[in-house]
Design an enzyme around this catalytic site. Structure first.
Site, PDB file in Angstrom:
ATOM      1  N   VAL A 194     -12.139  11.750  17.362  1.00  0.00           N
ATOM      2  CA  VAL A 194     -10.711  12.002  17.583  1.00  0.00           C
ATOM      3  C   VAL A 194     -10.436  13.282  18.371  1.00  0.00           C
ATOM      4  CG1 VAL A 194      -9.921  10.715  15.557  1.00  0.00           C
ATOM      5  CG2 VAL A 194     -10.382  13.148  15.336  1.00  0.00           C
ATOM      6  N   HIS A 243       4.191  10.177  -5.533  1.00  0.00           N
ATOM      7  CA  HIS A 243       4.484   8.977  -6.334  1.00  0.00           C
ATOM      8  C   HIS A 243       5.471   9.232  -7.482  1.00  0.00           C
ATOM      9  CE1 HIS A 243       1.088   7.748  -4.058  1.00  0.00           C
ATOM     10  NE2 HIS A 243       0.148   8.170  -4.879  1.00  0.00           N
ATOM     11  N   ASP A 253       3.567   5.838   0.971  1.00  0.00           N
ATOM     12  CA  ASP A 253       3.421   6.189  -0.442  1.00  0.00           C
ATOM     13  C   ASP A 253       3.187   4.844  -1.108  1.00  0.00           C
ATOM     14  OD1 ASP A 253       4.009   6.449  -3.206  1.00  0.00           O
ATOM     15  OD2 ASP A 253       4.956   8.361  -2.779  1.00  0.00           O
ATOM     16  N   HIS A 254       1.954   4.563  -1.496  1.00  0.00           N
ATOM     17  CA  HIS A 254       1.658   3.175  -1.871  1.00  0.00           C
ATOM     18  C   HIS A 254       2.387   2.739  -3.134  1.00  0.00           C
ATOM     19  CE1 HIS A 254      -1.543   4.852  -4.494  1.00  0.00           C
ATOM     20  NE2 HIS A 254      -1.438   3.724  -5.156  1.00  0.00           N
TER      21      HIS A 254
HETATM   22  N1  LIG Z   1      -9.581   6.565  -0.473  1.00  0.00           N
HETATM   23  C1  LIG Z   1      -8.435   6.372  -1.121  1.00  0.00           C
HETATM   24  O1  LIG Z   1      -8.339   5.680  -2.139  1.00  0.00           O
HETATM   25  C2  LIG Z   1      -7.187   7.018  -0.613  1.00  0.00           C
HETATM   26  C3  LIG Z   1      -7.203   7.765   0.546  1.00  0.00           C
HETATM   27  N2  LIG Z   1      -6.029   8.300   1.015  1.00  0.00           N
HETATM   28  C4  LIG Z   1      -6.013   9.082   2.252  1.00  0.00           C
HETATM   29  O2  LIG Z   1      -6.543   8.301   3.327  1.00  0.00           O
HETATM   30  C5  LIG Z   1      -7.233   9.119   4.252  1.00  0.00           C
HETATM   31  C6  LIG Z   1      -8.683   8.629   4.394  1.00  0.00           C
HETATM   32  O3  LIG Z   1      -9.300   8.712   3.142  1.00  0.00           O
HETATM   33  P1  LIG Z   1     -10.756   8.082   2.872  1.00  0.00           P
HETATM   34  O4  LIG Z   1     -10.899   6.770   3.539  1.00  0.00           O
HETATM   35  O5  LIG Z   1     -10.946   8.157   1.406  1.00  0.00           O
HETATM   36  O6  LIG Z   1     -11.709   9.139   3.584  1.00  0.00           O
HETATM   37  P2  LIG Z   1     -13.240   8.970   4.011  1.00  0.00           P
HETATM   38  O7  LIG Z   1     -13.821  10.331   3.995  1.00  0.00           O
HETATM   39  O8  LIG Z   1     -13.916   7.891   3.247  1.00  0.00           O
HETATM   40  O9  LIG Z   1     -13.134   8.460   5.530  1.00  0.00           O
HETATM   41  C7  LIG Z   1     -12.853   9.322   6.604  1.00  0.00           C
HETATM   42  C8  LIG Z   1     -12.982   8.553   7.905  1.00  0.00           C
HETATM   43  O10 LIG Z   1     -12.755   9.435   8.995  1.00  0.00           O
HETATM   44  C9  LIG Z   1     -13.795   9.245   9.983  1.00  0.00           C
HETATM   45  N3  LIG Z   1     -13.939  10.500  10.739  1.00  0.00           N
HETATM   46  C10 LIG Z   1     -14.163  11.744  10.247  1.00  0.00           C
HETATM   47  N4  LIG Z   1     -14.188  12.643  11.264  1.00  0.00           N
HETATM   48  C11 LIG Z   1     -13.936  11.953  12.396  1.00  0.00           C
HETATM   49  C12 LIG Z   1     -13.796  12.312  13.783  1.00  0.00           C
HETATM   50  N5  LIG Z   1     -13.931  13.579  14.205  1.00  0.00           N
HETATM   51  N6  LIG Z   1     -13.525  11.343  14.674  1.00  0.00           N
HETATM   52  C13 LIG Z   1     -13.385  10.062  14.282  1.00  0.00           C
HETATM   53  N7  LIG Z   1     -13.493   9.651  12.994  1.00  0.00           N
HETATM   54  C14 LIG Z   1     -13.771  10.593  12.070  1.00  0.00           C
HETATM   55  C15 LIG Z   1     -15.010   8.881   9.138  1.00  0.00           C
HETATM   56  O11 LIG Z   1     -15.952   8.128   9.839  1.00  0.00           O
HETATM   57  P3  LIG Z   1     -17.245   8.696  10.609  1.00  0.00           P
HETATM   58  O12 LIG Z   1     -17.950   9.590   9.643  1.00  0.00           O
HETATM   59  O13 LIG Z   1     -18.004   7.452  10.952  1.00  0.00           O
HETATM   60  O14 LIG Z   1     -16.707   9.385  11.789  1.00  0.00           O
HETATM   61  C16 LIG Z   1     -14.347   7.940   8.124  1.00  0.00           C
HETATM   62  O15 LIG Z   1     -14.168   6.660   8.694  1.00  0.00           O
HETATM   63  C17 LIG Z   1      -7.109  10.542   3.710  1.00  0.00           C
HETATM   64  O16 LIG Z   1      -5.968  11.136   4.266  1.00  0.00           O
HETATM   65  C18 LIG Z   1      -6.882  10.326   2.211  1.00  0.00           C
HETATM   66  O17 LIG Z   1      -6.219  11.391   1.614  1.00  0.00           O
HETATM   67  C19 LIG Z   1      -4.839   8.086   0.387  1.00  0.00           C
HETATM   68  C20 LIG Z   1      -4.774   7.356  -0.776  1.00  0.00           C
HETATM   69  C21 LIG Z   1      -5.949   6.784  -1.387  1.00  0.00           C
HETATM   70  O1  LIG Z   2      -2.564   8.245  -4.399  1.00  0.00           O
HETATM   71  C1  LIG Z   2      -3.321   8.212  -5.350  1.00  0.00           C
HETATM   72  O2  LIG Z   2      -3.166   7.237  -6.246  1.00  0.00           O
HETATM   73  C2  LIG Z   2      -4.233   6.854  -7.097  1.00  0.00           C
HETATM   74  C3  LIG Z   2      -3.608   6.039  -8.212  1.00  0.00           C
HETATM   75  O3  LIG Z   2      -3.052   4.878  -7.663  1.00  0.00           O
HETATM   76  P1  LIG Z   2      -2.792   3.599  -8.577  1.00  0.00           P
HETATM   77  O4  LIG Z   2      -2.132   2.642  -7.656  1.00  0.00           O
HETATM   78  O5  LIG Z   2      -4.120   3.126  -9.072  1.00  0.00           O
HETATM   79  O6  LIG Z   2      -1.935   4.057  -9.701  1.00  0.00           O
HETATM   80  C4  LIG Z   2      -4.980   8.040  -7.640  1.00  0.00           C
HETATM   81  O7  LIG Z   2      -6.161   7.599  -8.280  1.00  0.00           O
HETATM   82  C5  LIG Z   2      -5.379   8.947  -6.503  1.00  0.00           C
HETATM   83  O8  LIG Z   2      -5.992  10.127  -7.020  1.00  0.00           O
HETATM   84  C6  LIG Z   2      -4.205   9.327  -5.659  1.00  0.00           C
HETATM   85  O9  LIG Z   2      -4.654   9.979  -4.473  1.00  0.00           O
END
Ligand SMILES: NC(=O)C1=CN([C@@H]2O[C@H](COP(=O)(O)OP(=O)(O)OC[C@H]3O[C@@H](n4cnc5c(N)ncnc54)[C@H](OP(=O)(O)O)[C@@H]3O)[C@@H](O)[C@H]2O)C=CC1
Ligand SMILES: O=C1O[C@H](COP(=O)(O)O)[C@@H](O)[C@H](O)[C@H]1O
Length: 495
Positions: free
Chosen positions: A95, A249, A186-187
């Site tokens: 990115v 939330h 905001d899911h």
């Molecule tokens: N996981 C969850 O349940 C939830 C996540 N979120 C939010 O969603 C977002 C993503 O979370 P999550 O999926 O858990 O995070 P991860 O750490 O699992 O994924 C991050 C992603 O970013 C990519 N990435 C990192 N650096 C770069 C770069 N410089 N260029 C391109 N791609 C890059 C990584 O891939 P690669 O290493 O291949 O580059 C990977 O695909 C965050 O903002 C998080 O707060 C919100 C609610 C719930």
């Molecule tokens: O956004 C978030 O929500 C989950 C909880 O979501 P739910 O739909 O299972 O109630 C929480 O686990 C997580 O820490 C937070 O980032």
């Protein structure tokens, strides 16, 4: 009242570009949700998904991963899945690197011709928030927003770390996108029963006429989880339960419970009513924080390790994994009515529930024990059960004028009992049809930060005594005292 959508199309044509396509969110929530839209006929064949991340994957590897994620999460049909996965394309992408965007531009032009998507583009930022500003800027600079159709930017939480950083982030994004192109997810707003709050309130005379400080004594909103910090220690330890759950939330649910009826069911009217509630939240004075908020961190217990043992870097952590609060809304309707909220990790049950407690009758004529109290409750079950229960009193059959508590229940049969993917499914669909109702506007984000910043600033002055609840309990004892001193108690979240 008819819900007015900005744009209503049966099967929208679109290219969805996912930044962070190799990550956890994409795998667990986004791919299954897009599949469900396909399975349910909400999107047809005129769509493509472009996955971006640094890993050197090919289209084939990406499609395999997409299929794996769906295999793990839900029922599917193999032929269906194969034709679905064929719509997925992968580009190895950094990115921060300009040339990645030029290449992406070419790929989008090609796919838009191939799938007849009319230039409609969703850019979904499923990445760490520090990249949001850079990506928005690069999309603008490289002309990726300039297509023949509409372009929308979906942003995951957290939106900033406090009000100041959220403002900075918002300013960066707004340089490239207009507010009406920004979809802040905001899911919880995609959950069926959270969406139902509005309908239960405004479509029922028996509730709406009583929905104020004359008839409601308090409202309790609980979101408890059995899960601990899992693999997210790095993110979570900087965030804590207040930023992770309350800022978004929990306060969104409070806003839906407390808002005035909108004059129309348009996104702008609903949002404007929610903003009024968030603006009326009473800011907690630093010297008063103990009277309004309780923080906690889990130690070892029935559900396993304590927070500080979950990862080496958490050894001395003072991050809160639990918050309970008494939220006051200083407006005409709610003056004097506490909204108690609580949320935490490694609690006894997974439960999201709202209990509306109505003021009790002045005299108990129908219970033998005069001190017995059974106030009417309206319980909104959000997860895992979906439905509502009304707690009333009725005569015990055959024994004179003795009352007993009874319950009237309605269960909303969820599509398959899995709540979160369904929430993402709805929100992704809303985004592609241009309905912003269930996304948060900047004003809501800003007022919510202002409220939680006051609490966090006050807490930062003192060192908490952690751990103070055991894994598998309902949180620290101090959270019970928060209600007891007002003459209330937490209603159970399980039967
Ligand atoms: N996981 C969850 O349940 C939830 C996540 N979120 C939010 O969603 C977002 C993503 O979370 P999550 O999926 O858990 O995070 P991860 O750490 O699992 O994924 C991050 C992603 O970013 C990519 N990435 C990192 N650096 C770069 C770069 N410089 N260029 C391109 N791609 C890059 C990584 O891939 P690669 O290493 O291949 O580059 C990977 O695909 C965050 O903002 C998080 O707060 C919100 C609610 C719930
Ligand atoms: O956004 C978030 O929500 C989950 C909880 O979501 P739910 O739909 O299972 O109630 C929480 O686990 C997580 O820490 C937070 O980032």
């Amino acid at each position: 009242m008819e819900r007015v959508l900005l744009k209503t199309v049966d099967k929208p044509n679109v290219v969805i570009v996912i930044f962070g396509a190799t990550g956890d969110l994409s795998k667990r929530k986004l791919f299954p949700s897009i599949y469900r839209l396909y399975q349910n006929g909400k999107i047809g064949e005129d769509f493509a998904v472009v996955g971006l991340a640094r890993r050197p994957w090919t289209n084939d590897i990406f499609r395999e991963k997409v299929c794996e994620s769906i295999n793990e999460s839900q029922a599917h049909n193999e032929d269906d899945l194969e034709s679905f996965a064929a719509h997925f394309y992968y580009q190895s992408f950094d990115v921060t690197d300009n040339s990645s965007y030029t290449h992406l531009d070419g790929l989008l032009d090609q796919l838009e011709g191939q799938y007849q998507t009319n230039g409609n583009r969703v850019f979904y930022l499923a990445m760490a928030p520090e990249y949001f500003g850079t990506i928005a800027n690069q999309l603008e600079q490289n002309g990726l927003k300039e297509s023949a159709g509409w372009t929308r930017l979906v942003i995951e939480k957290p939106f900033g770390h406090d009000l100041a950083s959220a403002k900075e982030l918002n300013n960066q994004i707004r340089l490239a996108f207009n507010e009406d192109q920004i979809y802040r997810i905001d899911h919880y707003l995609g959950k069926e029963m959270v969406q139902n709050i509005e309908v239960i309130r405004f479509a029922n005379g028996i509730f709406e006429h009583l929905w104020n400080n004359r008839f409601i004594s308090n409202i309790q909103v609980t979101s408890s989880e059995k899960l601990g910090v899992e693999e997210r220690a790095r993110y979570y330890d900087r965030s804590g339960a207040t930023r992770d759950m309350v800022q978004n939330h929990m306060l969104q649910m409070v806003a839906l419970l407390a808002m005035e009826p909108p004059i129309k069911l348009t996104p702008d009217e609903i949002r404007s009513e929610k903003v009024k509630v968030l603006r009326a939240l009473r800011l907690v004075e630093p010297t008063e924080v103990e009277n309004y908020f309780v923080r906690g961190q889990y130690g070892p217990g029935r559900l396993g390790k304590g927070y500080r043992e979950e990862a080496p870097e958490l050894k001395d952590s003072t991050t809160e994994t639990y918050v309970a609060g008494k939220v006051m809304i200083d407006n005409y309707r709610w003056a004097g009515v506490p909204f108690y909220i609580r949320t935490g990790k490694k609690m006894k049950e997974k439960s999201i529930k709202i209990v509306v407690e109505f003021r009790d009758i002045p005299m108990n004529l129908y219970y033998k024990d005069e001190s017995e109290r059974h106030p009417n409750l309206l319980v909104i079950n959000i997860q895992p059960d979906e439905g509502i229960t009304l707690h009333l009193n009725a005569k015990k059959a055959g024994v004179g004028s003795i009352a007993q508590p009874i319950e009237l229940s309605y269960t909303n049969n969820g599509v398959d009992g899995i709540n979160t993917p369904e929430a993402y499914e709805k929100l992704i669909y809303d985004c592609i049809i241009g309905d912003t109702t269930n996304f948060t506007h900047w004003d809501e984000v800003a007022y919510s930060w202002k409220f939680v910043d006051a609490v966090l600033d006050a807490w930062s002055e003192t060192e908490p005594l952690f751990p103070n609840y055991t894994a598998g309990s309902m949180g620290p004892e101090a959270a019970d005292r928060l209600l007891e001193k007002d003459g209330f108690h937490w209603w159970p979240v399980t039967d």
